[in-house]
Design an enzyme around this catalytic site. Structure first.
Site, PDB file in Angstrom:
ATOM      1  N   SER A 164       0.839  -1.203   0.000  1.00  0.00           N
ATOM      2  CA  SER A 164       0.000   0.000   0.000  1.00  0.00           C
ATOM      3  C   SER A 164       0.869   1.247   0.000  1.00  0.00           C
ATOM      4  CB  SER A 164      -0.841  -0.033   1.278  1.00  0.00           C
ATOM      5  OG  SER A 164      -1.437   1.213   1.517  1.00  0.00           O
ATOM      6  N   TYR A 221      -1.708  -0.966  10.913  1.00  0.00           N
ATOM      7  CA  TYR A 221      -2.009  -1.528   9.592  1.00  0.00           C
ATOM      8  C   TYR A 221      -0.816  -1.306   8.643  1.00  0.00           C
ATOM      9  CZ  TYR A 221      -3.580  -1.716   4.777  1.00  0.00           C
ATOM     10  OH  TYR A 221      -3.649  -1.993   3.426  1.00  0.00           O
ATOM     11  N   LYS A 237       2.105  -3.933   6.790  1.00  0.00           N
ATOM     12  CA  LYS A 237       2.533  -3.992   5.380  1.00  0.00           C
ATOM     13  C   LYS A 237       4.058  -3.863   5.288  1.00  0.00           C
ATOM     14  CE  LYS A 237      -1.460  -4.490   3.442  1.00  0.00           C
ATOM     15  NZ  LYS A 237      -1.827  -5.802   2.898  1.00  0.00           N
TER      16      LYS A 237
HETATM   17  P1  NAD Z   1     -11.158  -6.878   1.198  1.00  0.00           P
HETATM   18  O1  NAD Z   1     -11.380  -6.859   2.669  1.00  0.00           O
HETATM   19  O2  NAD Z   1     -12.311  -6.617   0.303  1.00  0.00           O
HETATM   20  O3  NAD Z   1     -10.492  -8.268   0.765  1.00  0.00           O
HETATM   21  C1  NAD Z   1      -9.643  -8.997   1.611  1.00  0.00           C
HETATM   22  C2  NAD Z   1     -10.112 -10.449   1.575  1.00  0.00           C
HETATM   23  O4  NAD Z   1      -9.239 -11.218   2.407  1.00  0.00           O
HETATM   24  C3  NAD Z   1     -11.526 -10.644   2.125  1.00  0.00           C
HETATM   25  O5  NAD Z   1     -12.261 -11.448   1.228  1.00  0.00           O
HETATM   26  C4  NAD Z   1     -11.316 -11.339   3.463  1.00  0.00           C
HETATM   27  O6  NAD Z   1     -12.392 -12.188   3.791  1.00  0.00           O
HETATM   28  C5  NAD Z   1     -10.019 -12.095   3.216  1.00  0.00           C
HETATM   29  N1  NAD Z   1      -9.215 -12.375   4.414  1.00  0.00           N
HETATM   30  C6  NAD Z   1      -8.811 -11.495   5.381  1.00  0.00           C
HETATM   31  N2  NAD Z   1      -8.061 -12.118   6.294  1.00  0.00           N
HETATM   32  C7  NAD Z   1      -7.968 -13.435   5.900  1.00  0.00           C
HETATM   33  C8  NAD Z   1      -7.329 -14.573   6.425  1.00  0.00           C
HETATM   34  N3  NAD Z   1      -6.650 -14.526   7.568  1.00  0.00           N
HETATM   35  N4  NAD Z   1      -7.436 -15.751   5.771  1.00  0.00           N
HETATM   36  C9  NAD Z   1      -8.148 -15.822   4.613  1.00  0.00           C
HETATM   37  N5  NAD Z   1      -8.792 -14.770   4.073  1.00  0.00           N
HETATM   38  C10 NAD Z   1      -8.695 -13.588   4.713  1.00  0.00           C
HETATM   39  O7  NAD Z   1      -9.965  -5.838   0.913  1.00  0.00           O
HETATM   40  P2  NAD Z   1      -9.401  -5.283  -0.469  1.00  0.00           P
HETATM   41  O8  NAD Z   1      -9.738  -3.852  -0.542  1.00  0.00           O
HETATM   42  O9  NAD Z   1      -9.780  -6.177  -1.585  1.00  0.00           O
HETATM   43  O10 NAD Z   1      -7.845  -5.376  -0.170  1.00  0.00           O
HETATM   44  C11 NAD Z   1      -7.061  -6.476  -0.599  1.00  0.00           C
HETATM   45  C12 NAD Z   1      -5.636  -6.269  -0.135  1.00  0.00           C
HETATM   46  O11 NAD Z   1      -5.139  -5.040  -0.669  1.00  0.00           O
HETATM   47  C13 NAD Z   1      -5.465  -6.162   1.381  1.00  0.00           C
HETATM   48  O12 NAD Z   1      -4.281  -6.835   1.750  1.00  0.00           O
HETATM   49  C14 NAD Z   1      -5.323  -4.673   1.622  1.00  0.00           C
HETATM   50  O13 NAD Z   1      -4.577  -4.406   2.775  1.00  0.00           O
HETATM   51  C15 NAD Z   1      -4.600  -4.231   0.368  1.00  0.00           C
HETATM   52  N6  NAD Z   1      -4.833  -2.826   0.030  1.00  0.00           N
HETATM   53  C16 NAD Z   1      -6.094  -2.351  -0.083  1.00  0.00           C
HETATM   54  C17 NAD Z   1      -6.327  -1.009  -0.371  1.00  0.00           C
HETATM   55  C18 NAD Z   1      -7.703  -0.454  -0.446  1.00  0.00           C
HETATM   56  O14 NAD Z   1      -7.873   0.768  -0.296  1.00  0.00           O
HETATM   57  N7  NAD Z   1      -8.741  -1.245  -0.700  1.00  0.00           N
HETATM   58  C19 NAD Z   1      -5.223  -0.156  -0.582  1.00  0.00           C
HETATM   59  C20 NAD Z   1      -3.939  -0.676  -0.475  1.00  0.00           C
HETATM   60  C21 NAD Z   1      -3.742  -2.024  -0.154  1.00  0.00           C
HETATM   61  C1  WQD Z   2      -9.153   9.764   0.930  1.00  0.00           C
HETATM   62  C2  WQD Z   2      -9.331  11.270   1.161  1.00  0.00           C
HETATM   63  C3  WQD Z   2      -9.561  11.848   3.485  1.00  0.00           C
HETATM   64  C4  WQD Z   2     -13.394   9.768   4.050  1.00  0.00           C
HETATM   65  C5  WQD Z   2      -6.594   4.782   3.130  1.00  0.00           C
HETATM   66  C6  WQD Z   2      -5.541   4.046   3.895  1.00  0.00           C
HETATM   67  C7  WQD Z   2      -4.502   3.517   2.953  1.00  0.00           C
HETATM   68  C8  WQD Z   2      -5.126   2.702   1.816  1.00  0.00           C
HETATM   69  C9  WQD Z   2      -6.241   3.438   1.149  1.00  0.00           C
HETATM   70  C10 WQD Z   2      -5.092   0.402   2.406  1.00  0.00           C
HETATM   71  C11 WQD Z   2      -8.530  11.807   2.353  1.00  0.00           C
HETATM   72  C12 WQD Z   2     -10.837  12.160   2.725  1.00  0.00           C
HETATM   73  C13 WQD Z   2     -12.235  10.287   3.505  1.00  0.00           C
HETATM   74  C14 WQD Z   2     -14.409  10.664   4.479  1.00  0.00           C
HETATM   75  C15 WQD Z   2     -13.046  12.514   3.749  1.00  0.00           C
HETATM   76  N1  WQD Z   2      -5.708   1.487   2.291  1.00  0.00           N
HETATM   77  N2  WQD Z   2     -12.071  11.633   3.352  1.00  0.00           N
HETATM   78  N3  WQD Z   2     -14.189  12.005   4.309  1.00  0.00           N
HETATM   79  O1  WQD Z   2      -6.772   7.871   3.822  1.00  0.00           O
HETATM   80  O2  WQD Z   2      -5.870   8.107   1.450  1.00  0.00           O
HETATM   81  O3  WQD Z   2      -5.978   5.888   2.477  1.00  0.00           O
HETATM   82  O4  WQD Z   2      -7.169   3.913   2.153  1.00  0.00           O
HETATM   83  O5  WQD Z   2      -3.929   0.190   2.251  1.00  0.00           O
HETATM   84  O6  WQD Z   2      -3.657   2.734   3.721  1.00  0.00           O
HETATM   85  O7  WQD Z   2      -4.946   4.929   4.837  1.00  0.00           O
HETATM   86  O8  WQD Z   2      -8.058   6.986   1.818  1.00  0.00           O
HETATM   87  O9  WQD Z   2     -10.418   6.984   1.154  1.00  0.00           O
HETATM   88  O10 WQD Z   2      -9.860   7.108   3.614  1.00  0.00           O
HETATM   89  O11 WQD Z   2      -9.395   9.077   2.155  1.00  0.00           O
HETATM   90  O12 WQD Z   2     -12.916  13.732   3.634  1.00  0.00           O
HETATM   91  O13 WQD Z   2     -15.456  10.258   5.016  1.00  0.00           O
HETATM   92  O14 WQD Z   2     -10.713  11.510   1.481  1.00  0.00           O
HETATM   93  O15 WQD Z   2      -9.283  12.831   4.446  1.00  0.00           O
HETATM   94  O16 WQD Z   2      -8.120  13.103   2.017  1.00  0.00           O
HETATM   95  P1  WQD Z   2      -6.619   7.320   2.454  1.00  0.00           P
HETATM   96  P2  WQD Z   2      -9.513   7.459   2.212  1.00  0.00           P
END
Ligand code: NAD
Ligand code: WQD
Length: 337
Positions: free
Chosen positions: A124, A148, A152
């Site tokens: 991330s 979190y 990572k």
């Molecule tokens: P999500 O929660 O929709 O998907 C994660 C999946 O993993 C779910 O289906 C959940 O049931 C499964 N899971 C969690 N823990 C588990 C375990 N111990 N064993 C088996 N299954 C498990 O999330 P997402 O948005 O699809 O994110 C996927 C990956 O990408 C995550 O690792 C997340 O940290 C990373 N990521 C997400 C974002 C984002 O904003 N969505 C941004 C950066 C990184």
């Molecule tokens: C985006 C912008 C908020 C909600 C997070 C995690 C990051 C990654 C992605 C997993 C910011 C603003 C948000 C709201 C708002 N996840 N906001 N009102 O914070 O960039 O990243 O998700 O890895 O690790 O930290 O994403 O979508 O929460 O926010 O004003 O109700 O929207 O302040 O500027 P962020 P976000």
């Protein structure tokens, strides 16, 4: 290739399975359904016209993983499974270390036992903390402010060290910026449980009438309009990045790290305006104080992914908001609609 996808029932995983199937790969999903449902997988199969194998298991369950790798001779693993709520991670840090770090450790041990040597890991942009400048390149200093993000960073480090110890291992660390949007069919998308933490699902729930207004966290950042700027990337572009990563780097020993972003930042108010146009109604919002831990701006330099993976984001902001709205309006209660 036969690819084992952990967390394949989740938001990014489900979209990636579609792209893997479309590229002719076979998919085996391991998911404990802690943040997803079997419905997403049925819909992926419907969209693709292809079947996937599903193992309902936790990645920390070594015996279950061992059985999965014995049953399916997989070539590579894409590892999405993890918990991702930043706020919750500060409340329950051990839950995050256990799930995200211990889970990844068990997975890599079982891969090693079965001689599976290609891993793509969901990292991330949070690993860059509050960057000194933008755009962010992969060699920026790594730091983070919450458990979190730390989970990572630890898994990234674990991968770098394991690659040094194992000459055959190929690990691809993909640092996602802000994934949004949904499949164009409007049948799969993001389905957060409870109150959404992220901006886009919050906006879509306001637009569909489930929430009264959006709280905008601060308008005094040093940005175009004072609200936070992020690099929103369409989840289908992100999914395609995984296919490119696995096809280009399978068997290429080493630890390879890429930003997956568009290189373009949008402010919160720009996102609200774009979404209002997509749903053809006002999205009410109130400016409130900054959210603790937030940063002003964050966007990627995606050039390295373009040069090595031959990948770049293709979809526009209009695609992101139109597809998010199609998913939310067709499925106001997500997969339980
Ligand atoms: P999500 O929660 O929709 O998907 C994660 C999946 O993993 C779910 O289906 C959940 O049931 C499964 N899971 C969690 N823990 C588990 C375990 N111990 N064993 C088996 N299954 C498990 O999330 P997402 O948005 O699809 O994110 C996927 C990956 O990408 C995550 O690792 C997340 O940290 C990373 N990521 C997400 C974002 C984002 O904003 N969505 C941004 C950066 C990184
Ligand atoms: C985006 C912008 C908020 C909600 C997070 C995690 C990051 C990654 C992605 C997993 C910011 C603003 C948000 C709201 C708002 N996840 N906001 N009102 O914070 O960039 O990243 O998700 O890895 O690790 O930290 O994403 O979508 O929460 O926010 O004003 O109700 O929207 O302040 O500027 P962020 P976000």
């Amino acid at each position: 290739m036969k690819i084992l996808v952990t967390g394949g029932a989740g938001y990014i995983g489900s979209h990636t399975c579609i792209e893997l199937l479309a590229s002719g790969h076979e998919v085996v999903i391991v998911d404990n359904l802690s943040n997803s449902s079997e419905e997403s997988m049925s819909r992926v199969e419907k969209i693709s016209g292809k079947k996937m194998a599903f193992i309902h298991a936790d990645i920390r369950d070594e015996a279950a993983l061992d059985a999965a790798f014995s049953q399916h001779k997989v070539d590579a693993v894409i590892h999405f499974a993890g918990l991702k709520a930043v706020g919750e991670s500060t409340e329950f840090p051990l839950k995050y270390y256990d799930n995200n770090v211990s889970g990844s450790c068990v997975l890599m041990q079982v891969m090693d036992k079965h001689n599976v040597n290609t891993l793509v890991f969901s990292s991330s942009a949070t690993v860059y903390g509050d960057p000194a400048t933008v755009p962010i390149t992969e060699d920026f200093p790594l730091t983070t402010t919450n458990p979190y993000g730390q989970s990572k960073l630890v898994v990234e480090q674990m991968c770098r060290e394991t690659v040094i110890a194992n000459d055959n291992l190929s690990v691809v660390l993909l640092r996602y910026f802000n994934p949004v949007g949904a499949h164009i069919s409007g049948t799969i998308g993001e389905d957060p449980k409870g109150i959404p933490n992220n901006l886009m699902p919050f906006i879509t729930q306001v637009a569909v009438g489930k929430r009264e207004f959006l709280s905008v966290f601060g308008d005094d950042y040093d940005t175009v309009d004072g609200t936070g700027v992020r690099d929103y990337i369409h989840v289908v572009d992100l999914a395609k990045g995984h296919v490119q990563a696995i096809e280009k780097l399978h068997g290429q020993a080493g630890c390879h790290t890429f930003n997956l972003g568009t290189g373009q930042g949008y402010s919160v108010l720009e996102m609200v305006a774009a979404f209002s146009k997509a749903c053809n109604k006002e999205v009410p919002y109130k400016i409130i104080e900054r959210r603790a831990g937030d940063i002003g701006q964050c966007y990627a330099d995606p050039a390295y992914a373009k040069s090595v993976l031959d990948w770049q984001a293709e979809k526009t902001l209009d695609d992101m908001v139109n597809d998010s709205w199609r998913w939310q309006s067709n499925n106001p209660d997500g997969y339980s609609s």
